[in-house]
Design an enzyme around this catalytic site. Structure first.
Site, PDB file in Angstrom:
ATOM      1  N   HIS A   1       0.863  -1.189   0.000  1.00 51.86           N
ATOM      2  CA  HIS A   1       0.000   0.000   0.000  1.00 51.86           C
ATOM      3  C   HIS A   1       0.896   1.235   0.000  1.00 51.86           C
ATOM      4  CE1 HIS A   1      -3.375   2.497   0.365  1.00 51.86           C
ATOM      5  NE2 HIS A   1      -3.754   2.285   1.612  1.00 51.86           N
TER       6      HIS A   1
ATOM      7  N   HIS B   1      -1.876  -1.174 -11.543  1.00 52.14           N
ATOM      8  CA  HIS B   1      -2.775  -0.682 -10.498  1.00 52.14           C
ATOM      9  C   HIS B   1      -4.053  -1.511 -10.510  1.00 52.14           C
ATOM     10  CE1 HIS B   1      -5.420   2.143  -8.295  1.00 52.14           C
ATOM     11  NE2 HIS B   1      -4.301   2.520  -7.722  1.00 52.14           N
TER      12      HIS B   1
ATOM     13  N   ASP C   1       3.235   5.604  -7.296  1.00 52.80           N
ATOM     14  CA  ASP C   1       4.446   5.287  -6.551  1.00 52.80           C
ATOM     15  C   ASP C   1       5.710   5.309  -7.404  1.00 52.80           C
ATOM     16  OD1 ASP C   1       3.267   4.794  -3.955  1.00 52.80           O
ATOM     17  OD2 ASP C   1       2.349   3.029  -4.856  1.00 52.80           O
TER      18      ASP C   1
END
Length: 437
Positions: free
Chosen positions: A263, A314, A372
């Site tokens: 996460h 994702h 990210d």
């Protein structure tokens, strides 16, 4: 016997039609609730098929691109405005925003003795764990910690939006001093500064930062402020809130969720992966070398041997992650200023090459860069220590978490309790003197 009573075989999930990870077989999430806070769009369902689409992220129905564009055009900070929008459900007027900013500024300092007694006397090697404990301890400093009326939850939410950045700054300074042997710098939050400016002011020994650095960090805070109710930490907030527990317990749990490398901790995994590229390539901008190393990552032959290319793919976004699109622009701007353009090109190559290589090795699946991939690099260009990457995510997400808590308490109505099927065979109790080794 031990194997029968402890192991859950993959076939069990198929036999009982269990939706692992609360996901359907096509990768879409199981519909578990309704929300008016945030919307994450990444695909279109057409005749029961999942069709790729450009990604979009909305806060209270407003496209986040419009928010970021407006703030950049008007040369102002926007995270506080986004926090107001998420908590109150509407954009503030100028007076409302001014009053809200003044309130946030007044609430930033921690209660008397909190910094010394709660943070400095028991530092932690991991800032996220210390932050979780600090939020939980705030319960003891609240005169109405358990009340769940709307006014009280809004009061607690604003308090957390204001104070969590201060907590993170002090948790970092304590960790840097007691675990890393660095000098201890304690700076008080400054009135009149935005959340982004204050955070940079408090973590830097000399308090200095540029206008560009503060604007970039503010944009990152805006983009990380909310991401729907289905992500792990927001859902954690809702699960705990549905039980009727207090705000601090729910948010502390969300912080624990965000810490996980699957996460919020994913950007640190990206940074480790990039170092693996640097260690194994003679030229990090050579397409062939980068492509071959991506193959090694996917084949579990390099880095942590997980078979993952961190920062790529994702659960919802297919063609693009709007947050990554914005952060990539910020990354390029910062790379040019800070002399990190060569490394920026490596990130771009990973984004460009991974989808085709993944399709060839693991099967055709729409894949794009996620937030990210570039967030850690942006923070690196800002000179922010790596151990602060995930805590900064928590700072930004505080407004979104609190909004989800309020919505769940006010409108959820029922404690969240999914079912688990027992696949353990029934066996008789064996007296202790008859048990074999």
């Amino acid at each position: 016997m031990v194997e029968q009573n402890t192991q859950i075989l993959p076939k069990h999930y198929n036999n009982y039609k269990v939706k692992r990870g609360l996901r359907n077989s096509d990768g879409t999430g199981v519909l578990a609730g309704l929300t008016r806070i945030g919307e994450v769009h990444g695909y279109i369902m057409y005749e029961n098929e999942k069709m790729p689409d450009e990604g979009a992220l909305s806060y209270r129905g407003i496209n986040v691109n419009e928010i970021v564009d407006a703030c950049r055009k008007e040369n102002r900070f926007g995270y506080e405005e986004v926090s107001y929008l998420l908590l109150f459900g509407k954009l503030p007027t100028q007076k409302e925003l001014t009053d809200f900013n003044e309130l946030i500024s007044e609430l930033r300092p921690l209660p008397y003795g909190f910094r010394e007694d709660v943070i400095m006397k028991s530092p932690s090697p991991d800032i996220m764990n210390k932050l979780s404990r600090s939020v939980l301890t705030t319960y003891s400093y609240d005169e109405k910690p358990d009340a769940t009326d709307l006014y009280n939850m809004l009061r607690q939410s604003i308090l957390l939006v204001a104070r969590v950045p201060t907590m993170v700054a002090y948790c970092y300074q304590a960790k840097a001093h007691y675990y890393d042997g660095k000098s201890l710098y304690i700076h008080n939050p400054q009135k009149g500064m935005s959340s982004a400016e204050n955070f940079l002011y408090m973590i830097r020994p000399d308090n200095q930062f540029t206008e560009l650095e503060a604007r970039v960090l503010d944009t990152a805070f805006i983009l990380h402020a909310e991401h729907g109710g289905g992500n792990n930490s927001a859902f954690t907030t809702r699960v705990l809130s549905s039980s009727g527990t207090d705000t601090y317990s729910a948010i502390s749990a969300a912080i624990g969720s965000l810490k996980g490398p699957k996460h919020g901790g994913a950007n640190r995994k990206v940074m480790g992966m990039i170092e693996d590229f640097k260690a194994n390539l003679t030229d990090i901008n050579d397409r062939d070398q980068v492509a071959k190393h991506i193959e090694k990552l996917l084949n579990k032959e390099s880095y942590d041997r997980s078979g993952l290319v961190y920062g790529m793919g994702h659960a919802i976004y297919t063609r693009s992650d709007p947050r990554a699109v914005y952060l990539k622009k910020q990354a390029e701007e910062l790379a040019d200023v800070t002399g990190n353009m060569e490394e920026y090109k490596l990130y771009s190559l990973i984004e460009e090459l991974t989808p085709e290589i993944f399709a060839r090795i693991k099967g055709d699946k729409p894949m794009c860069a996620n937030v990210d991939l570039y967030s850690g690099f942006v923070y690196k260009c800002l000179g922010i220590p790596e151990e602060l990457y995930t805590p900064m995510f928590a700072i930004a997400r505080m407004a979104g978490w609190c909004a989800h808590r309020i919505e769940e308490v006010m409108y959820g109505g029922k404690i969240i309790r999914p079912a688990y099927k027992s696949v353990c065979k029934r066996i008789p109790y064996v007296p202790i003197d008859q048990r074999s080794e």
